[in-house]
Motif scaffolding. Structure first.
Motif, PDB file in Angstrom:
ATOM      1  N   ALA A 332       0.894  -1.135  -0.020  1.00  0.00           N
ATOM      2  CA  ALA A 332       0.134   0.015   0.234  1.00  0.00           C
ATOM      3  C   ALA A 332       0.885   1.350   0.002  1.00  0.00           C
ATOM      4  N   ARG A 333       2.035   1.124   0.858  1.00  0.00           N
ATOM      5  CA  ARG A 333       2.902   2.323   0.777  1.00  0.00           C
ATOM      6  C   ARG A 333       3.567   2.494  -0.650  1.00  0.00           C
ATOM      7  N   ALA A 334       3.947   1.455  -1.111  1.00  0.00           N
ATOM      8  CA  ALA A 334       4.909   1.582  -2.376  1.00  0.00           C
ATOM      9  C   ALA A 334       4.028   1.785  -3.661  1.00  0.00           C
ATOM     10  N   GLY A 335       2.599   1.518  -3.811  1.00  0.00           N
ATOM     11  CA  GLY A 335       1.821   1.626  -4.683  1.00  0.00           C
ATOM     12  C   GLY A 335       1.688   3.007  -5.130  1.00  0.00           C
ATOM     13  N   ARG A 336       1.783   3.973  -4.165  1.00  0.00           N
ATOM     14  CA  ARG A 336       1.596   5.411  -4.461  1.00  0.00           C
ATOM     15  C   ARG A 336       2.386   6.235  -5.512  1.00  0.00           C
ATOM     16  N   ASP A 337       3.453   5.322  -5.932  1.00  0.00           N
ATOM     17  CA  ASP A 337       4.600   5.995  -6.948  1.00  0.00           C
ATOM     18  C   ASP A 337       4.727   4.846  -7.613  1.00  0.00           C
ATOM     19  N   ASP A 338       5.182   5.190  -9.047  1.00  0.00           N
ATOM     20  CA  ASP A 338       5.617   4.110  -9.860  1.00  0.00           C
ATOM     21  C   ASP A 338       6.751   3.610  -9.457  1.00  0.00           C
ATOM     22  N   ALA A 339       7.700   4.485  -9.347  1.00  0.00           N
ATOM     23  CA  ALA A 339       9.194   3.989  -9.103  1.00  0.00           C
ATOM     24  C   ALA A 339       9.303   2.975  -7.920  1.00  0.00           C
ATOM     25  N   SER A 340       8.401   3.404  -6.883  1.00  0.00           N
ATOM     26  CA  SER A 340       8.504   2.744  -5.333  1.00  0.00           C
ATOM     27  C   SER A 340       7.666   1.609  -5.760  1.00  0.00           C
ATOM     28  N   ALA A 341       6.484   1.418  -6.582  1.00  0.00           N
ATOM     29  CA  ALA A 341       5.808   0.143  -6.670  1.00  0.00           C
ATOM     30  C   ALA A 341       6.899  -0.925  -7.498  1.00  0.00           C
ATOM     31  N   ALA A 342       7.578  -0.230  -8.485  1.00  0.00           N
ATOM     32  CA  ALA A 342       8.570  -1.118  -9.039  1.00  0.00           C
ATOM     33  C   ALA A 342       9.720  -1.879  -8.420  1.00  0.00           C
ATOM     34  N   ALA A 343      10.241  -0.677  -7.321  1.00  0.00           N
ATOM     35  CA  ALA A 343      11.068  -1.388  -6.466  1.00  0.00           C
ATOM     36  C   ALA A 343      10.498  -2.335  -5.347  1.00  0.00           C
ATOM     37  N   PHE A 344       9.429  -2.322  -5.185  1.00  0.00           N
ATOM     38  CA  PHE A 344       8.704  -3.330  -4.185  1.00  0.00           C
ATOM     39  C   PHE A 344       8.560  -4.506  -5.254  1.00  0.00           C
ATOM     40  N   GLY A 345       8.378  -4.669  -6.256  1.00  0.00           N
ATOM     41  CA  GLY A 345       8.154  -5.773  -6.891  1.00  0.00           C
ATOM     42  C   GLY A 345       9.587  -6.352  -7.059  1.00  0.00           C
ATOM     43  N   ARG A 346      10.608  -5.649  -7.109  1.00  0.00           N
ATOM     44  CA  ARG A 346      12.003  -6.119  -7.272  1.00  0.00           C
ATOM     45  C   ARG A 346      12.453  -6.755  -5.944  1.00  0.00           C
ATOM     46  N   LEU A 347      11.942  -5.987  -4.973  1.00  0.00           N
ATOM     47  CA  LEU A 347      12.410  -6.527  -3.407  1.00  0.00           C
ATOM     48  C   LEU A 347      11.800  -7.872  -3.456  1.00  0.00           C
ATOM     49  N   LEU A 348      10.496  -8.243  -3.801  1.00  0.00           N
ATOM     50  CA  LEU A 348       9.814  -9.536  -3.716  1.00  0.00           C
ATOM     51  C   LEU A 348      10.678 -10.421  -4.385  1.00  0.00           C
ATOM     52  N   ALA A 349      11.024 -10.249  -5.705  1.00  0.00           N
ATOM     53  CA  ALA A 349      11.589 -11.068  -6.680  1.00  0.00           C
ATOM     54  C   ALA A 349      13.109 -11.287  -6.023  1.00  0.00           C
ATOM     55  N   ALA A 350      13.718 -10.368  -5.465  1.00  0.00           N
ATOM     56  CA  ALA A 350      15.074 -10.496  -4.997  1.00  0.00           C
ATOM     57  C   ALA A 350      15.109 -11.491  -3.739  1.00  0.00           C
TER      58      ALA A 350
END
Length: 679
Positions: A332-350
Motif C-alpha cells: 500500500a505504501r509503495a503503490g503510491r508511486d510508480d518507481a516505488s511500486a517497481a522497487a517493491f516488485g524487485r524486492l519481492l523477486a530478490a
C-alpha cells in the motif's frame, strides 16, 4: 599483484614473444570476465554468511545466551568486508579496460597497483576533501560558484570511490549530520548530473562501511545511520545514501528496518523507493530486514535455532505482524508511486531468489519467502509496475508452478504446503506444493498483459527445454514412448491456466484495448523479432514456451492488430494447435531424438518454392512455413508422415511429436475449463 593469474582465463597473448607480456615472470594482469564472476560469488557468499550469522545471533540474544562462539564468523565477515571494496575497484578498472578497442574477450590486461595511495595517505586525502566540503556555505544567498564547488568534491570522491580508507576518512571528518545532509545539498547545489553525484556518494559510503571500520570516527557515523531519523528530510537523506552502493548484509538490513520498516508505517511513495531498491540489490539483506520486523518471515535454518525453540510458558508475546500482513502494508505504501511500486516488485523477486538463484535449486530461505508471496500475496492490489516482477518470481519457480498446475497427480486436492514434493514428472523436484487454486491466483497477478508475462514465459521455456533434454535419452534407452506424456500434460495444464487467467482478466483489458496494443508489441513483437524468429541472447526459454503454447498465433503477435479482446482469445486458441506439433518435433530433435528423414534430406526432395528446412538443418519457423503458402504446409505434413506419424511405430519422431502435442492440448483444455471455476 597478479589477480588474473589466480583466477585463470585465456591469456589472449597471440604472437607475443616468449618472456614478454603475460608470459613474462614479472607480468601482472587481470581478466575482466572472470574477475566480474569472482566478485559476484564473493558478494553472494558474504550475504549468505551475514544472513545466517545474524539469525543465530538474534536467536541467542532472545534467550539471553552469549554469542562469543560466533567470534570467528565475525572475523570472517570483517575480512570479506575489508576486501570487497578493493575487489570491486579492480572489477571496475578491468571493465573500463575491456571497453578499449584493443581488448578481446578472455584476454589478460596489464594491471599494476603500485600507484595506489597507502592507507595513511588515503586517510589524509579523505580528510582534506572533508575540509573542502565543510568550507562550502550551502546557505549563502548568492554563490555563483556553488555548482562547481560541489562538482569538484564529487569528482574527487569518484576518483577514490572504491577506496575504503579514503571514503571512511571523508565521512568521519564531516560527521553523521553532514553525511545525512550531503545528498540534499547536492540536489540543491548542482545544476546537472545530480543523480550520478548522489550515486557516487552512495557508492563511497558503501566502500566506507564495508572496509573502513578501523578509520577513527567512522564507526560513529555508521551507527548513527542505524538510528531512526526524526524527520522526513533526514529519512530521504539516508535513503539517498543507500541508493547506489553495496553494503554489508547486516548493516543495510538494520538501516532499512530502522528507517523504512517502522512499527506504525514509514515513508511511502518516492521516499520509500531507495530503501526498497537497496534491499532489492541484496537478497540476503532483504530477507534479514523483513525477518527482523515480522514474527514469521523465513530465516536461515540452523540446528541451534531448533534446539533453542521457545518454551510457550516463558516466551514473550510477539506483537510484530506476520509476513503477509507486513507485505500488504508495504504494498500500500509503495503503490503510491510508480518507481516505488517497481522497487517493491524487485524486492519481492530478490528475496525470493529470482535474481541470484536457479529454478529447481533454490535455497530453503528463499523458497520459503517465495511460498509466502505466492500463497499469501496473490490478492494484493499490486500497482502495474510491480507485476512484471511477480512474473519473475513465477518464472524462477516454474518447477513449483508446473507442479501446482498439474491436474493429473494425486495431490491436486491438497492445500499448498511447504516441503519437498515427490512429483510424477521425471526431473521435477519442487521445494513446495501449490494447490491449483493458489497457482491460478498467482497467475492472475501478472497475466493481464504480454510485457509482464515475458519472464514467466522465459522460465517455463527454460524448464521445458531442460526436462525434455533430460527425458529424451531416458525415453529412448527404455524404449518407452510415453515417458514424456506426464510432462506435456502438466505443461498443457500450465498453458490452460495461463489462458484462463488472461481470459478472466480480458474484460478489463477490453476497456483499454488501445493501451494493450503497445504492451503486446513490446512483450513479444519487438523482443522476438519477425522474420525467422531472431533470438536475442538469453531469450531461448521464452521462444520455446511461446512456440509450444501459442503456435500459429505467433504470427498475430507481429501484426498491428494483436488479439487483446476476449473474443479474439478464443479464436487465437483454436488456431494454436496448428503449430504445436512442429515445435514439439523440433524440441525433440534438439534433445537428441533422431529423425528417420532429417529436414535437410527431406528438403532436397521438394520442388522449388516449397521449403520446410532452413540453412542450419532445422525446421523453418512455423510462421514462415505458413506464409509460404499451402504447398509448404502440405510438405510439412508429409515430413511428419515420412517420419512415422500415422504408422505403428510408437517410437518414431512423427508419432511421438503428434502424441505429445495432443497430450499438451488435452491438458490445456482440461485446466482451462477448471480455471473458470477458480478465483
Amino acid at each position: 599483484m597478479g589477480v588474473a593469474a589466480a583466477i585463470g582465463g585465456d591469456t589472449g597473448v597471440g604472437a607475443v614473444a616468449p618472456g614478454t607480456g603475460p608470459l613474462s615472470p614479472g607480468f601482472s594482469g587481470i581478466s575482466p570476465e572472470p574477475m566480474s564472476r569472482f566478485v559476484a560469488e564473493v558478494e553472494h557468499a558474504r550475504g549468505v554468511i551475514g544472513e545466517r550469522a545474524e539469525a543465530v545471533r538474534r536467536v541467542l540474544a532472545a534467550r539471553g545466551l552469549p554469542a562469543a562462539s560466533l567470534g570467528p564468523i565475525g572475523e570472517a565477515e570483517r575480512w570479506l568486508d575489508e576486501r570487497l571494496p578493493d575487489l570491486r575497484r579492480r572489477r571496475e578498472i578491468a571493465a573500463g579496460m575491456a571497453r578499449l578497442p584493443s581488448w578481446s574477450p578472455g584476454a589478460l590486461l596489464p594491471y599494476e597497483e603500485g600507484d595506489l595511495p597507502s592507507p595513511v595517505e588515503a586517510r589524509r586525502l579523505g580528510g582534506e576533501l572533508a575540509v573542502a566540503y565543510r568550507a562550502v556555505d550551502s546557505g549563502a544567498l548568492f554563490d555563483p560558484g556553488l555548482d562547481e564547488k560541489y562538482a569538484k568534491i564529487v569528482r574527487t570522491l569518484a576518483e577514490h570511490v572504491d577506496d575504503p580508507e579514503f571514503t571512511a576518512a571523508f565521512f568521519a571528518a564531516i560527521g553523521a549530520r553532514r553525511t545525512v545532509e550531503l545528498p540534499g545539498r547536492l540536489r540543491r547545489g548542482l545544476e546537472e548530473g545530480v543523480e550520478e553525484a548522489v550515486a557516487t556518494v552512495s557508492r563511497a559510503l558503501g566502500s566506507a562501511v564495508s572496509g573502513g571500520a578501523a578509520v577513527p570516527g567512522f564507526a560513529a557515523v555508521a551507527r548513527a545511520l542505524q538510528v531512526t531519523a526524526e524527520g522526513d528530510d533526514d529519512r530521504r537523506g539516508v535513503g539517498d545514501l543507500l541508493s547506489g552502493g553495496r553494503f554489508p548484509t547486516e548493516w543495510v538490513a538494520q538501516v532499512v528496518a530502522a528507517q523504512a520498516f517502522l512499527p506504525h508505517g514509514g515513508p511511502s511513495g518516492a521516499a520509500l523507493a531507495p530503501y526498497l531498491d537497496a534491499l532489492a540489490r541484496h537478497p540476503a539483506a532483504a530477507r534479514l530486514a523483513m525477518w527482523s520486523v515480522t514474527r514469521d518471515a523465513p530465516r536461515p535454518p540452523d540446528a541451534l535455532g531448533r534446539l533453542l525453540s521457545p518454551v510457550p510458558a516463558l516466551a514473550r508475546v510477539d506483537r510484530r505482524p506476520d509476513l503477509v500482513t507486513f507485505l500488504r502494508e508495504l504494498d500500500a505504501r509503495a503503490g503510491r508511486d510508480d518507481a516505488s511500486a517497481a522497487a517493491f516488485g524487485r524486492l519481492l523477486a530478490a528475496a525470493s531468489g529470482a535474481y541470484d538463484e536457479r529454478d529447481g535449486a533454490h535455497s530453503d530461505v528463499a523458497a520459503r519467502f517465495a511460498f509466502a508471496v505466492i500463497t499469501g500475496a496473490a490478492r494484493f492490489p499490486f500497482a502495474p509496475p510491480a507485476r512484471v516482477h511477480l512474473a519473475e518470481i513465477a518464472g524462477s519457480y516454474a518447477t513449483e508452478m508446473t507442479e501446482g498446475a498439474d491436474l493429473g497427480d494425486d495431490n491436486q486436492l491438497l492445500p499448498s504446503a511447504f516441503g519437498p514434493v515427490r512429483s510424477r514428472i521425471p526431473g521435477l523436484r519442487p521445494a513446495f506444493r501449490l494447490s491449483p487454486e493458489d497457482t491460478f491466483r498467482f497467475l492472475l497477478t501478472f497475466a493481464g498483459d504480454a510485457a509482464a508475462r515475458a519472464p514467466f514465459d522465459a522460465g517455463m521455456g527454460d524448464l521445458t527445454l531442460r526436462l525434455v533434454k533430460e527425458g529424451v535419452p531416458a525415453m529412448r534407452a527404455a524404449g518407452d514412448p510415453t515417458r514424456l506424456d506426464d510432462l506435456f500434460a502438466a505443461l498443457g495444464n500450465v498453458r490452460g491456466f495461463e489462458l484462463g487467467a488472461a481470459e478472466k482478466l480480458g474484460r478489463p483489458i477490453d476497456d483499454r484495448a488501445q493501451a494493450a496494443r503497445s504492451d503486446w508489441s513490446f512483450g513479444y513483437g519487438s523482443t522476438l523479432g519477425m522474420a525467422g524468429l531472431a533470438v536475442p541472447g538469453g531469450m531461448y526459454g521464452a521462444i520455446a514456451w511461446t512456440a509450444l503454447s501459442m503456435g500459429w498465433s505467433l504470427l498475430d503477435t507481429y501484426q498491428d492488430d494483436p488479439p487483446g479482446e476476449v473474443g479474439k482469445l478464443r479464436d487465437m486458441d483454436d488456431r494454436e494447435t496448428l503449430g504445436r506439433r512442429h515445435s514439439v518435433a523440433q524440441m525433440l530433435m534438439d534433445a537428441g531424438f533422431p529423425a528417420k528423414v532429417p529436414p535437410t534430406e527431406f528438403q532436397a526432395s521438394l520442388p522449388p518454392g516449397v521449403s520446410v528446412a532452413d540453412s542450419d538443418g532445422r525446421l523453418r519457423p512455423f510462421v514462415d512455413i505458413l506464409q509460404s503458402g499451402p504447398r509448404s504446409l502440405r510438405a510439412l505434413d508429409q515430413w511428419f508422415i515420412t517420419n512415422g506419424m500415422g504408422s505403428q511405430d510408437n517410437n518414431s519422431l512423427g508419432k511421438s511429436a503428434k502424441r505429445l502435442a495432443d497430450v499438451f492440448n488435452g491438458g490445456k483444455d482440461t485446466s482451462e475449463v477448471r480455471a473458470r471455476y477458480l478465483s
